[in-house]
Design a protein around this motif. Structure first.
Motif, mmCIF file in Angstrom:
data_model
loop_
_atom_site.group_PDB
_atom_site.id
_atom_site.type_symbol
_atom_site.label_atom_id
_atom_site.label_comp_id
_atom_site.label_asym_id
_atom_site.label_seq_id
_atom_site.Cartn_x
_atom_site.Cartn_y
_atom_site.Cartn_z
ATOM 1 N N LEU A 276 58.162 59.983 106.008
ATOM 2 C CA LEU A 276 57.833 61.406 106.061
ATOM 3 C C LEU A 276 56.498 61.689 105.375
ATOM 4 N N SER A 277 55.623 62.419 106.063
ATOM 5 C CA SER A 277 54.386 62.929 105.469
ATOM 6 C C SER A 277 54.225 64.362 105.972
ATOM 7 N N ALA A 278 54.764 65.321 105.223
ATOM 8 C CA ALA A 278 54.895 66.697 105.727
ATOM 9 C C ALA A 278 54.182 67.719 104.850
ATOM 10 N N ASP A 279 52.941 67.412 104.476
ATOM 11 C CA ASP A 279 52.172 68.374 103.686
ATOM 12 C C ASP A 279 51.914 69.643 104.490
ATOM 13 N N ASP A 280 51.965 70.771 103.800
ATOM 14 C CA ASP A 280 51.702 72.064 104.411
ATOM 15 C C ASP A 280 50.192 72.253 104.571
ATOM 16 N N ASP A 281 49.780 72.765 105.722
ATOM 17 C CA ASP A 281 48.362 72.997 105.982
ATOM 18 C C ASP A 281 47.959 74.354 105.412
ATOM 19 N N PHE A 282 47.873 74.429 104.078
ATOM 20 C CA PHE A 282 47.572 75.710 103.454
ATOM 21 C C PHE A 282 46.406 75.639 102.469
ATOM 22 N N CYS A 283 45.875 74.452 102.265
ATOM 23 C CA CYS A 283 44.713 74.311 101.383
ATOM 24 C C CYS A 283 43.852 73.177 101.903
ATOM 25 N N LEU A 284 42.582 73.190 101.560
ATOM 26 C CA LEU A 284 41.651 72.196 102.086
ATOM 27 C C LEU A 284 42.004 70.786 101.653
ATOM 28 N N ASN A 285 42.521 70.643 100.441
ATOM 29 C CA ASN A 285 42.862 69.308 99.959
ATOM 30 C C ASN A 285 43.949 68.667 100.806
ATOM 31 N N TYR A 286 44.976 69.448 101.179
ATOM 32 C CA TYR A 286 46.032 68.924 102.037
ATOM 33 C C TYR A 286 45.536 68.752 103.474
ATOM 34 N N ARG A 287 44.777 69.756 103.960
ATOM 35 C CA ARG A 287 44.360 69.725 105.367
ATOM 36 C C ARG A 287 43.563 68.470 105.687
ATOM 37 N N TYR A 288 42.693 68.065 104.791
ATOM 38 C CA TYR A 288 41.821 66.935 105.082
ATOM 39 C C TYR A 288 42.220 65.666 104.327
ATOM 40 N N SER A 289 43.495 65.568 104.013
ATOM 41 C CA SER A 289 43.976 64.371 103.328
ATOM 42 C C SER A 289 44.284 63.257 104.333
ATOM 43 N N LEU A 290 44.224 62.039 103.836
ATOM 44 C CA LEU A 290 44.658 60.861 104.586
ATOM 45 C C LEU A 290 45.498 60.025 103.630
ATOM 46 N N PRO A 291 46.801 60.330 103.531
ATOM 47 C CA PRO A 291 47.634 59.751 102.466
ATOM 48 C C PRO A 291 47.784 58.234 102.569
ATOM 49 N N ASN A 292 47.819 57.604 101.398
ATOM 50 C CA ASN A 292 48.103 56.155 101.337
ATOM 51 C C ASN A 292 49.384 55.839 102.082
ATOM 52 N N LYS A 293 50.375 56.711 101.906
ATOM 53 C CA LYS A 293 51.697 56.390 102.437
ATOM 54 C C LYS A 293 51.714 56.231 103.956
ATOM 55 N N LEU A 294 50.770 56.871 104.655
ATOM 56 C CA LEU A 294 50.732 56.719 106.104
ATOM 57 C C LEU A 294 50.512 55.258 106.468
ATOM 58 N N PHE A 295 49.569 54.598 105.800
ATOM 59 C CA PHE A 295 49.297 53.186 106.071
ATOM 60 C C PHE A 295 50.432 52.299 105.561
ATOM 61 N N GLU A 296 51.061 52.708 104.468
ATOM 62 C CA GLU A 296 52.177 51.931 103.933
ATOM 63 C C GLU A 296 53.389 52.011 104.858
ATOM 64 N N TYR A 297 53.649 53.185 105.426
ATOM 65 C CA TYR A 297 54.725 53.315 106.414
ATOM 66 C C TYR A 297 54.454 52.412 107.616
ATOM 67 N N MET A 298 53.211 52.407 108.062
ATOM 68 C CA MET A 298 52.858 51.575 109.215
ATOM 69 C C MET A 298 53.050 50.101 108.901
ATOM 70 N N GLY A 299 52.571 49.683 107.726
ATOM 71 C CA GLY A 299 52.703 48.285 107.339
ATOM 72 C C GLY A 299 54.140 47.851 107.180
ATOM 73 N N ALA A 300 55.019 48.822 106.865
ATOM 74 C CA ALA A 300 56.446 48.520 106.715
ATOM 75 C C ALA A 300 57.189 48.610 108.040
ATOM 76 N N GLY A 301 56.507 49.031 109.096
ATOM 77 C CA GLY A 301 57.134 49.112 110.410
ATOM 78 C C GLY A 301 58.050 50.308 110.571
ATOM 79 N N LEU A 302 57.653 51.463 110.028
ATOM 80 C CA LEU A 302 58.474 52.663 110.144
ATOM 81 C C LEU A 302 57.905 53.601 111.205
ATOM 82 N N ALA A 303 58.803 54.337 111.852
ATOM 83 C CA ALA A 303 58.365 55.488 112.632
ATOM 84 C C ALA A 303 57.910 56.555 111.640
#
Length: 381
Positions: A276-303
């Motif tokens: 899960l990566s469900a940040d709210d699009d309500f501030c610039l920091n969240y809107r333009y983030s690229l979380p580490n966890k996205l790549f970690e989920y991919m490397g772990a083979g998760l949807a």
């Protein structure tokens, strides 16, 4: 010829994977690296993470006095232990680093992990945000070079300050394939696990996800596979999230784990099915983030289930490994979870796509970007 490099941070050194990976690369090139930060109570791991680490005990843990105190300590340290190069991580270490770099005539690199003046905590505090914005303008004029985590942030910094930031993405170095046992948590192989890892802070969709998980568990039969939700991390919203779970009927289907070293973290992440990566699009920091966890989920083979933020959308659209939501409401998370719960073929396809596409994102490729950047910017080159 190698040099002496000091990296300044305010977060917990042990868990900052970007800083640890950067330190490892710099040391591989023969440089002597010192990490300067604050002591947060955890013990350093036995393995060496730098040639030297200096962690200051703080009289204050938050607020203006904390930032004043940590920057004073950073400044004094750099004043008396002169490096050849300073890498300041995020805006909250820049004032002390800038002062020391100017006085000692040391080159300064600003590594912006986020858009600090756009964090959610500052949105309703215009005076505090204005103060940080003034600090940002002041230090950016005295920055010799800059790193940041994605192209959106690099474009924003260029538009505001005219500085060309080098993009170094937060792609993990994943080794091994160990998986924690589901049976340790009373979870069967047929059950599904949703995982969130990272900072448990405001408006990250966690309460909405808890309600969605509760709703699905209440709708399925007792003989059906259960849906579990594992939250790995800490943050100022953790107590509130725990309180939300305490009100649930299926309380045994929520698992909380404290922050841990990366290799241990991945053993639990691999145990899950959906990230899960469900940040709210309500501030610039969240809107333009690229979380580490996205790549970690991919490397772990998760949807992946994620809000459709620009940098995240780019990756999931190309990889075909997840469901993008227009927002992080309970109804959207419920809809996405139910689709994956009820369509196992789709779930397995997304998991396979994640693992396959993760080969396109490696620390080795990012390491080359960092090496080239240091070779251009280091004063001893």
């Amino acid at each position: 010829m190698p040099g002496k490099i000091t990296i300044t941070v305010t977060n917990e050194i042990v868990f900052d994977q970007r800083v640890l990976r950067m330190t490892g690369m710099l040391m591989e090139e023969g440089n002597r690296v010192r990490i300067v930060g604050r002591y947060l109570g955890s013990q350093l791991p036995e393995r060496r993470i730098a040639d030297d680490t200096r962690r200051f005990r703080m009289l204050f843990r938050k607020g203006p006095l904390f930032y004043l105190f940590i920057n004073a300590r950073i400044f004094l340290h750099l004043l008396f232990f002169k490096p050849d190069l300073i890498i300041a991580v995020d805006l909250d270490t820049m004032p002390g680093a800038v002062l020391a770099s100017r006085l000692r005539r040391v080159k300064l690199i600003y590594d912006a992990h986020e858009y600090f003046t756009g964090v959610p905590e500052l949105l309703k505090r215009p005076f505090v945000r204005g103060t940080w914005k003034w600090i940002e303008r002041s230090v950016m004029a005295r920055t010799d070079a800059m790193l940041t985590v994605n192209e959106s942030l690099a474009a924003m910094f260029k538009e505001e300050y005219g500085i060309e930031a080098c993009v170094l993405r937060n792609i993990p170095e994943i080794t091994g394939n160990s998986v924690s046992a589901r049976s340790d948590f009373g979870i069967s192989e047929e059950d599904l696990i949703l995982v969130f890892q990272g900072s448990v802070n405001m408006r990250r969709g966690l309460k909405e996800a808890i309600r969605a998980v509760e709703r699905i568990n209440s709708e399925i039969a007792e003989t059906d596979p259960a849906l579990f939700f594992m939250i790995i991390g800490s943050g100022y919203e953790l107590d509130s999230i725990r309180s939300e779970v305490q009100a649930c009927s299926f309380i045994d289907r929520y698992i909380f784990l404290a922050p841990m070293e990366f290799n241990d973290l991945m053993t639990y992440t691999r145990m899950a099915d959906i990230g899960l990566s469900a940040d709210d699009d309500f501030c610039l920091n969240y809107r333009y983030s690229l979380p580490n966890k996205l790549f970690e989920y991919m490397g772990a083979g998760l949807a992946v289930i994620a809000t459709s933020l620009p940098e995240i959308e780019k990756i999931i659209t190309v990889a075909g490994n997840g469901i993008l939501m227009p927002d992080n409401s309970e109804s959207e998370i419920y809809k996405a979870l139910m689709e994956l719960y009820s369509k196992r073929e789709l779930l397995n396809k997304l998991k396979k796509n994640s693992l396959n596409y993760s080969a396109n994102y490696s620390w080795e490729s990012e390491k080359k970007v960092l090496k080239d950047f240091i070779s251009r910017e280091a004063p001893w080159q």
